[in-house]
Design a protein around this motif. Structure first.
Motif, PDB file in Angstrom:
ATOM      1  N   UNK A  62       0.829  -1.203   0.000  1.00  0.00           N
ATOM      2  CA  UNK A  62       0.000   0.000   0.000  1.00  0.00           C
ATOM      3  C   UNK A  62       0.866   1.257   0.000  1.00  0.00           C
ATOM      4  N   UNK A  63       1.930   1.248   0.798  1.00  0.00           N
ATOM      5  CA  UNK A  63       2.817   2.410   0.856  1.00  0.00           C
ATOM      6  C   UNK A  63       3.530   2.622  -0.474  1.00  0.00           C
ATOM      7  N   UNK A  64       3.993   1.539  -1.090  1.00  0.00           N
ATOM      8  CA  UNK A  64       4.665   1.643  -2.386  1.00  0.00           C
ATOM      9  C   UNK A  64       3.709   2.134  -3.462  1.00  0.00           C
ATOM     10  N   UNK A  65       2.468   1.677  -3.405  1.00  0.00           N
ATOM     11  CA  UNK A  65       1.488   2.101  -4.403  1.00  0.00           C
ATOM     12  C   UNK A  65       1.165   3.583  -4.233  1.00  0.00           C
ATOM     13  N   UNK A  66       1.100   4.051  -2.994  1.00  0.00           N
ATOM     14  CA  UNK A  66       0.873   5.479  -2.749  1.00  0.00           C
ATOM     15  C   UNK A  66       2.029   6.310  -3.324  1.00  0.00           C
ATOM     16  N   UNK A  67       3.245   5.826  -3.147  1.00  0.00           N
ATOM     17  CA  UNK A  67       4.409   6.538  -3.689  1.00  0.00           C
ATOM     18  C   UNK A  67       4.343   6.602  -5.212  1.00  0.00           C
ATOM     19  N   UNK A  68       3.839   5.541  -5.828  1.00  0.00           N
ATOM     20  CA  UNK A  68       3.759   5.481  -7.287  1.00  0.00           C
ATOM     21  C   UNK A  68       2.562   6.225  -7.851  1.00  0.00           C
ATOM     22  N   UNK A  69       1.638   6.663  -7.000  1.00  0.00           N
ATOM     23  CA  UNK A  69       0.431   7.341  -7.464  1.00  0.00           C
ATOM     24  C   UNK A  69       0.719   8.805  -7.780  1.00  0.00           C
ATOM     25  N   UNK A  70      -0.059   9.366  -8.692  1.00  0.00           N
ATOM     26  CA  UNK A  70       0.116  10.761  -9.076  1.00  0.00           C
ATOM     27  C   UNK A  70      -0.159  11.699  -7.915  1.00  0.00           C
ATOM     28  N   UNK A  71       0.608  12.799  -7.892  1.00  0.00           N
ATOM     29  CA  UNK A  71       0.423  13.847  -6.892  1.00  0.00           C
ATOM     30  C   UNK A  71       0.414  15.193  -7.595  1.00  0.00           C
ATOM     31  N   UNK A  72      -0.086  16.216  -6.897  1.00  0.00           N
ATOM     32  CA  UNK A  72      -0.100  17.561  -7.469  1.00  0.00           C
ATOM     33  C   UNK A  72       1.305  17.952  -7.918  1.00  0.00           C
ATOM     34  N   UNK A  73       1.413  18.456  -9.140  1.00  0.00           N
ATOM     35  CA  UNK A  73       2.704  18.828  -9.698  1.00  0.00           C
ATOM     36  C   UNK A  73       3.290  17.788 -10.632  1.00  0.00           C
ATOM     37  N   UNK A  74       2.749  16.568 -10.612  1.00  0.00           N
ATOM     38  CA  UNK A  74       3.271  15.507 -11.487  1.00  0.00           C
ATOM     39  C   UNK A  74       2.835  15.668 -12.938  1.00  0.00           C
ATOM     40  N   UNK A  75       1.695  16.324 -13.167  1.00  0.00           N
ATOM     41  CA  UNK A  75       1.176  16.481 -14.529  1.00  0.00           C
ATOM     42  C   UNK A  75       1.021  17.969 -14.806  1.00  0.00           C
ATOM     43  N   UNK A  76       1.878  18.503 -15.657  1.00  0.00           N
ATOM     44  CA  UNK A  76       1.829  19.928 -15.945  1.00  0.00           C
ATOM     45  C   UNK A  76       0.481  20.322 -16.538  1.00  0.00           C
ATOM     46  N   UNK A  77      -0.069  21.436 -16.038  1.00  0.00           N
ATOM     47  CA  UNK A  77      -1.339  21.926 -16.554  1.00  0.00           C
ATOM     48  C   UNK A  77      -2.555  21.202 -16.021  1.00  0.00           C
ATOM     49  N   UNK A  78      -2.389  20.430 -14.970  1.00  0.00           N
ATOM     50  CA  UNK A  78      -3.490  19.658 -14.391  1.00  0.00           C
ATOM     51  C   UNK A  78      -3.475  19.762 -12.871  1.00  0.00           C
ATOM     52  N   UNK A  79      -4.644  19.639 -12.292  1.00  0.00           N
ATOM     53  CA  UNK A  79      -4.774  19.508 -10.842  1.00  0.00           C
ATOM     54  C   UNK A  79      -4.937  18.029 -10.510  1.00  0.00           C
ATOM     55  N   UNK A  80      -4.274  17.588  -9.466  1.00  0.00           N
ATOM     56  CA  UNK A  80      -4.336  16.191  -9.031  1.00  0.00           C
ATOM     57  C   UNK A  80      -4.784  16.149  -7.579  1.00  0.00           C
ATOM     58  N   UNK A  81      -5.744  15.303  -7.282  1.00  0.00           N
ATOM     59  CA  UNK A  81      -6.230  15.157  -5.909  1.00  0.00           C
ATOM     60  C   UNK A  81      -6.582  13.702  -5.649  1.00  0.00           C
ATOM     61  N   UNK A  82      -6.508  13.299  -4.401  1.00  0.00           N
ATOM     62  CA  UNK A  82      -6.951  11.948  -4.045  1.00  0.00           C
ATOM     63  C   UNK A  82      -8.453  11.842  -4.238  1.00  0.00           C
ATOM     64  N   UNK A  83      -8.893  10.710  -4.727  1.00  0.00           N
ATOM     65  CA  UNK A  83     -10.325  10.468  -4.852  1.00  0.00           C
ATOM     66  C   UNK A  83     -10.913  10.278  -3.458  1.00  0.00           C
ATOM     67  N   UNK A  84     -12.131  10.745  -3.289  1.00  0.00           N
ATOM     68  CA  UNK A  84     -12.797  10.642  -1.994  1.00  0.00           C
ATOM     69  C   UNK A  84     -13.965   9.681  -2.023  1.00  0.00           C
ATOM     70  N   UNK A  85     -14.716   9.599  -0.923  1.00  0.00           N
ATOM     71  CA  UNK A  85     -15.855   8.677  -0.841  1.00  0.00           C
ATOM     72  C   UNK A  85     -16.887   8.878  -1.947  1.00  0.00           C
ATOM     73  N   UNK A  86     -17.083  10.110  -2.380  1.00  0.00           N
ATOM     74  CA  UNK A  86     -18.067  10.369  -3.432  1.00  0.00           C
ATOM     75  C   UNK A  86     -17.631   9.826  -4.789  1.00  0.00           C
ATOM     76  N   UNK A  87     -16.365   9.499  -4.924  1.00  0.00           N
ATOM     77  CA  UNK A  87     -15.848   8.966  -6.181  1.00  0.00           C
ATOM     78  C   UNK A  87     -15.896   7.445  -6.231  1.00  0.00           C
ATOM     79  N   UNK A  88     -16.250   6.834  -5.127  1.00  0.00           N
ATOM     80  CA  UNK A  88     -16.211   5.384  -5.030  1.00  0.00           C
ATOM     81  C   UNK A  88     -17.547   4.747  -5.409  1.00  0.00           C
ATOM     82  N   UNK A  89     -17.465   3.700  -6.219  1.00  0.00           N
ATOM     83  CA  UNK A  89     -18.606   2.823  -6.478  1.00  0.00           C
ATOM     84  C   UNK A  89     -18.147   1.416  -6.110  1.00  0.00           C
ATOM     85  N   UNK A  90     -18.711   0.801  -5.065  1.00  0.00           N
ATOM     86  CA  UNK A  90     -18.276  -0.549  -4.675  1.00  0.00           C
ATOM     87  C   UNK A  90     -18.431  -1.521  -5.833  1.00  0.00           C
TER      88      UNK A  90
END
Length: 272
Positions: A62-90
């Motif tokens: 889980x920690x390694x996957x978090x490190x490999x996940x996109x963060x703000x600043x990784x994609x020029x011209x884009x905003x990056x944020x963690x998905x929240x509960x409203x983004x989840x569909x079980x």
């Protein structure tokens, strides 16, 4: 302003139950490029690279996957944020009228296939374009319609990473490719109780990771059609999926809407 523009704007806003369009507006890329930045021929077949899919992979923690996940600043011209509960569909809230199409529905909403050991999700949204120079009250009807389309010319992408053990990652990737091919003529998905009719799936070109594939999905809602871009990329035992939607592309005249290769390239780079 024409009623069809308003109606299709509303359709586009409701087309995805995920909260992908919750922030400011921006524009999508106007050229098809591969994940390494090279230009691709539009409409070409899916491509990938040569890692042995039979090789056994160790799942990222889980920690390694978090490190490999996109963060703000990784994609020029884009905003990056963690998905929240409203983004989840079980996963149990995702269904398809044809069982063979279920991996496509899972990929659209970032749900893992069997064998996943860890999951992360990000929302990536293009930065806003410069606002109109005139106020709305000073615009003609045509100018106001154009301003509305420009304001909604944003591309939002849900990026999901799923870490798999052994051959489960290659199996999940292969299963998705097969499902997309088998369901090219369309199917009906049920997402948290709401039906979504996908009328076609066509291949796009993308490269990256050990293997990659991309498709355009067309959703139909009472005759109004909206395109989605779906990308899958595998690096060893990790499978990344990208579901993208451009609000303006669902309106009359449509915005030019391409696979978000800059997002795919940034994620591929972080996966190594």
């Amino acid at each position: 302003m024409r009623a069809t523009v308003v109606r299709r704007t509303a359709l586009a806003a409701c087309a995805v139950s995920l909260t992908l369009l919750a922030t400011a507006c921006g524009g999508s890329s106007d050229a098809d490029t591969d994940a390494g930045g090279g230009k691709n021929d539009k409409g070409a077949a899916t491509s990938g690279s040569s890692s042995d899919p039979k090789a056994s992979a160790k799942a990222l923690s889980t920690a390694e996957l978090e490190t490999a996940s996109l963060k703000q600043g990784d994609v020029e011209g884009h905003k990056v944020a963690e998905a929240g509960p409203d983004d989840e569909v079980p996963a149990d809230g995702l269904k398809a009228d044809k069982a063979t199409c279920l991996p496509v529905v899972h990929a659209m909403y970032g749900a893992a296939e069997a064998g996943s050991k860890a999951t992360t999700k990000r929302k990536v949204i293009t930065d806003p374009k410069a606002g109109a120079k005139k106020s709305l009250k000073d615009m003609t009807d045509g100018e106001a319609e154009g301003a509305l389309k420009a304001a909604f010319d944003l591309t939002s992408t849900l990026v999901a990473l799923n870490a798999y053990e052994g051959t489960a990652g290659p199996d999940a990737f292969a299963g998705l490719k097969k499902a997309a091919a088998d369901c090219a003529g369309g199917f009906t998905a049920t997402v948290a109780g709401t039906k979504q009719k996908i009328v076609s799936i066509t291949e796009e070109k993308v490269t990256g990771g050990d293997e990659a594939a991309a498709w355009t999905l067309i959703q139909d809602d009472e005759g109004a059609k909206a395109p989605f871009k779906l990308v899958a990329l595998r690096k060893e035992g990790t499978v990344a999926t990208f579901l993208s939607f451009n609000l303006a592309a669902g309106q009359d005249g449509g915005a030019k809407f391409t696979v978000p290769t800059e997002v795919v390239a940034a994620q591929a780079k972080k996966l190594g």
